[in-house]
Design an enzyme around this catalytic site. Structure first.
Site, mmCIF file in Angstrom:
data_model
loop_
_atom_site.group_PDB
_atom_site.id
_atom_site.type_symbol
_atom_site.label_atom_id
_atom_site.label_comp_id
_atom_site.label_asym_id
_atom_site.label_seq_id
_atom_site.Cartn_x
_atom_site.Cartn_y
_atom_site.Cartn_z
ATOM 1 C CE LYS A 1 -4.312 -1.368 2.477
ATOM 2 N NZ LYS A 1 -4.921 -1.437 3.489
ATOM 3 C CD GLU B 1 -0.671 -0.415 13.685
ATOM 4 O OE1 GLU B 1 -1.261 -1.248 13.326
ATOM 5 O OE2 GLU B 1 -0.968 0.813 13.321
ATOM 6 C CE LYS C 1 0.588 -5.025 5.748
ATOM 7 N NZ LYS C 1 0.702 -3.471 5.955
ATOM 8 C CD GLU D 1 -8.028 -3.124 3.248
ATOM 9 O OE1 GLU D 1 -8.082 -2.858 4.707
ATOM 10 O OE2 GLU D 1 -7.819 -2.051 2.506
ATOM 11 C CG ASN E 1 -7.880 -1.545 8.469
ATOM 12 O OD1 ASN E 1 -6.967 -0.862 8.546
ATOM 13 N ND2 ASN E 1 -8.340 -1.818 7.370
ATOM 14 C CG HIS F 1 -6.414 0.931 12.240
ATOM 15 N ND1 HIS F 1 -5.938 -0.171 13.045
ATOM 16 C CD2 HIS F 1 -5.118 1.375 11.585
ATOM 17 C CE1 HIS F 1 -4.504 -0.230 13.071
ATOM 18 N NE2 HIS F 1 -4.003 0.816 12.034
ATOM 19 C CG HIS G 1 -8.337 5.834 10.777
ATOM 20 N ND1 HIS G 1 -8.797 4.749 10.015
ATOM 21 C CD2 HIS G 1 -7.088 5.770 10.766
ATOM 22 C CE1 HIS G 1 -7.367 4.417 9.512
ATOM 23 N NE2 HIS G 1 -6.633 4.787 9.893
ATOM 24 C CG HIS H 1 -1.588 5.502 13.001
ATOM 25 N ND1 HIS H 1 -2.810 5.667 12.659
ATOM 26 C CD2 HIS H 1 -1.124 4.185 12.497
ATOM 27 C CE1 HIS H 1 -3.603 4.354 12.179
ATOM 28 N NE2 HIS H 1 -2.469 3.751 12.183
HETATM 29 P P1 NAD Z 1 6.967 8.506 10.584
HETATM 30 O O1 NAD Z 1 7.490 8.017 9.325
HETATM 31 O O2 NAD Z 1 6.309 10.027 10.589
HETATM 32 O O3 NAD Z 1 8.118 8.712 11.300
HETATM 33 C C1 NAD Z 1 7.873 9.069 12.735
HETATM 34 C C2 NAD Z 1 8.931 10.138 13.210
HETATM 35 O O4 NAD Z 1 10.313 9.187 13.667
HETATM 36 C C3 NAD Z 1 9.470 10.944 12.138
HETATM 37 O O5 NAD Z 1 9.766 12.214 12.757
HETATM 38 C C4 NAD Z 1 10.761 10.365 11.587
HETATM 39 O O6 NAD Z 1 11.679 11.421 10.906
HETATM 40 C C5 NAD Z 1 11.338 9.909 12.721
HETATM 41 N N1 NAD Z 1 12.253 8.586 12.702
HETATM 42 C C6 NAD Z 1 12.031 7.774 11.808
HETATM 43 N N2 NAD Z 1 13.051 6.766 12.047
HETATM 44 C C7 NAD Z 1 13.658 7.218 13.025
HETATM 45 C C8 NAD Z 1 15.045 6.712 13.565
HETATM 46 N N3 NAD Z 1 15.326 5.273 13.241
HETATM 47 N N4 NAD Z 1 15.397 7.328 14.482
HETATM 48 C C9 NAD Z 1 15.131 8.774 14.711
HETATM 49 N N5 NAD Z 1 13.980 9.141 14.485
HETATM 50 C C10 NAD Z 1 13.275 8.390 13.167
HETATM 51 O O7 NAD Z 1 5.706 7.755 11.101
HETATM 52 P P2 NAD Z 1 5.466 6.313 10.939
HETATM 53 O O8 NAD Z 1 4.741 6.051 12.302
HETATM 54 O O9 NAD Z 1 6.781 5.336 10.871
HETATM 55 O O10 NAD Z 1 4.719 6.175 9.734
HETATM 56 C C11 NAD Z 1 3.320 6.473 9.719
HETATM 57 C C12 NAD Z 1 2.833 6.674 8.401
HETATM 58 O O11 NAD Z 1 2.667 5.204 7.871
HETATM 59 C C13 NAD Z 1 1.393 7.049 8.297
HETATM 60 O O12 NAD Z 1 1.460 8.158 7.173
HETATM 61 C C14 NAD Z 1 0.536 6.053 7.861
HETATM 62 O O13 NAD Z 1 -0.483 6.212 7.037
HETATM 63 C C15 NAD Z 1 1.325 5.099 7.433
HETATM 64 N N6 NAD Z 1 1.109 3.621 7.385
HETATM 65 C C16 NAD Z 1 0.949 3.081 6.125
HETATM 66 C C17 NAD Z 1 0.683 1.795 6.231
HETATM 67 C C18 NAD Z 1 0.833 0.893 4.885
HETATM 68 O O14 NAD Z 1 0.445 -0.288 4.788
HETATM 69 N N7 NAD Z 1 1.206 1.419 3.823
HETATM 70 C C19 NAD Z 1 0.455 0.949 7.216
HETATM 71 C C20 NAD Z 1 0.466 1.740 8.331
HETATM 72 C C21 NAD Z 1 0.704 3.168 8.560
HETATM 73 N N1 GLY Z 2 -2.086 -1.355 7.416
HETATM 74 C C1 GLY Z 2 -3.052 -2.112 6.853
HETATM 75 C C2 GLY Z 2 -2.597 -2.798 5.655
HETATM 76 O O1 GLY Z 2 -1.720 -2.741 5.108
HETATM 77 O O2 GLY Z 2 -3.705 -3.319 4.936
#
Ligand code: NAD
Ligand code: GLY
Length: 374
Positions: free
Chosen positions: A149, A191, A233, A243, A251, A254, A258, A271
């Site tokens: 995704k 998660e 996963k 999906e 989810n 979620h 959300h 999140h």
């Molecule tokens: P993020 O990418 O915003 O990272 C969180 C913070 O940590 C940021 O400030 C980043 O710069 C910092 N950071 C990252 N790695 C670091 C490290 N090793 N050391 C220090 N700082 C670090 O947040 P996230 O929680 O990783 O991702 C959230 C995003 O993921 C949302 O946009 C959400 O929609 C998406 N998401 C996508 C899926 C999918 O299946 N594609 C699933 C769940 C969430």
């Molecule tokens: N995080 C939900 C999905 O990948 O489907």
């Protein structure tokens, strides 16, 4: 580098692996070059790294040290607010200016924001080029880097524009979690609690029994949690890539999560922190429906709280219930809701009532007032 673990992801459209271990960032270059048949080393292919300044400052040298050619670095400031089409447009232009062609490869080096955007960028540039994921947050390692995704947010909501587009490979280096802020680690671990509840009782048991080691950042414990979460996963995505049914169980927590994020303007909670509250709400509905016993309910509630702290927020229960009607998973006006069935199994229900949602939202807000941490 210690031993790594490889987990295969196979879907109707993709076949790749997730490698998990320590010392991996410096190995990514050689691994990617091998996957490309030596094209980087031979100078036939260009590599572009998409990352944010903070991650590049801490971990960039390690990644570069292993690459056979110097990468072009495309920088995106940290933060969900940058996960927008305007950023993708800028990055597409930078790829073109940097001479990227169909054989070029992108490396997503960061958390879920960077990963989701890089995947979408790769899906779009010249109608699709290859990319690898090097997730550096726990959430990105256990969830967002796996399953294809990709996308960006619209003003109307999160992840409303995107594509299913799988990476060439995923390299999850547990070492990178050393520099991750503690709150981000805990939010990501929710998660994995979710993964245990919906499909892997042994993972849930592990997260319960080894919570001290996991929360202290013990690498062996974290590597096991990441590997088991990814395996869960991968199994789900294998069975339901797009999906259509089963994947919806990912989810859990979620729907209300959300709603909480929307009600608080995406500013108060991470999140995973919102998902933790949402899971508590879902578990309470499951108990009311007899899908879980009281003992199972109490155990899940305790483990979710262990990986808290559950952060305080302000919201009107009625507004939260109303917001669940806007969930992306809803079809033809019916709310889809994920409920645990015992521990290690889950069901998707479409008949959750406003009365049930009101009950659980009110109960949750009472818990926020009593136990929420400022
Ligand atoms: P993020 O990418 O915003 O990272 C969180 C913070 O940590 C940021 O400030 C980043 O710069 C910092 N950071 C990252 N790695 C670091 C490290 N090793 N050391 C220090 N700082 C670090 O947040 P996230 O929680 O990783 O991702 C959230 C995003 O993921 C949302 O946009 C959400 O929609 C998406 N998401 C996508 C899926 C999918 O299946 N594609 C699933 C769940 C969430
Ligand atoms: N995080 C939900 C999905 O990948 O489907």
């Amino acid at each position: 580098m210690s031993e790594t673990k490889k987990i295969a992801v196979t879907t109707p459209t993709a076949n790749y692996f997730v490698e998990i271990g320590t010392g991996l960032v410096a190995q990514v270059g050689a691994r990617v070059d091998a996957l490309l048949g030596g094209g980087l080393k031979a100078g036939r292919q260009k590599v572009f790294v998409v990352t944010s300044p903070e991650i590049w400052r801490i971990w960039g040298q390690q990644l570069t040290s292993g690459l056979p050619v110097a990468p072009t670095v495309l920088s995106v400031p940290a933060g969900e607010q940058h996960k927008r089409l305007s950023t993708i447009e800028r990055l597409l232009e930078e790829l073109a200016e940097g001479g990227a062609d169909r054989d070029s490869v992108l490396i997503a080096f960061g958390g879920g924001v960077i990963g989701d955007m890089t995947g979408y960028l790769a899906a779009t540039y010249m109608r699709g080029i290859r990319y690898v994921q090097v997730p550096t947050t726990l959430l990105a390692q256990v969830d967002s880097s796996v399953g294809g995704k990709t996308g960006v947010n619209l003003a109307a909501g999160k992840n409303l524009a995107g594509a299913f587009y799988h990476p060439l490979a995923v390299f999850a280096d547990i070492d990178t979690l050393e520099t991750l802020p503690a709150a981000e680690l805990r939010a990501g671990l929710q998660e994995s609690v979710k993964a245990g509840i919906i499909r892997d009782r042994a993972l849930f048991d592990l997260m319960d029994a080894q919570s001290d080691a996991v929360l202290a950042g013990a690498k062996a414990a974290l590597a096991k949690v990441v590997a088991d979460s990814v395996q869960m996963k991968a199994d789900v995505v294998h069975a339901d890539e797009r999906e259509g049914g089963l994947r919806m169980i990912l989810n859990l927590g979620h729907t209300l999560g959300h709603a909480i994020e929307a009600a608080t303007g995406y500013k108060t909670l991470l999140h995973g922190e919102a998902v933790a509250w949402g899971m508590l709400a879902a578990v309470a509905i499951a108990k009311r429906r007899g899908l879980v016993t009281e003992a199972e309910h109490d155990r899940m509630e305790r483990v979710i709280k262990t990986y808290g702290p559950l952060k305080r927020f302000e919201a009107d229960p009625a507004e939260l219930v109303a917001l669940t009607a806007k969930d992306k998973k809803n079809r033809s006006g019916a709310r889809s809701f994920i409920l645990p069935k015992g521990i290690g199994d889950a069901v998707v229900v479409k008949d959750v009532t406003v009365d049930e949602l009101t009950y659980t939202a009110q109960r949750m807000m009472a818990m926020v007032a009593k136990e929420g941490v400022a």
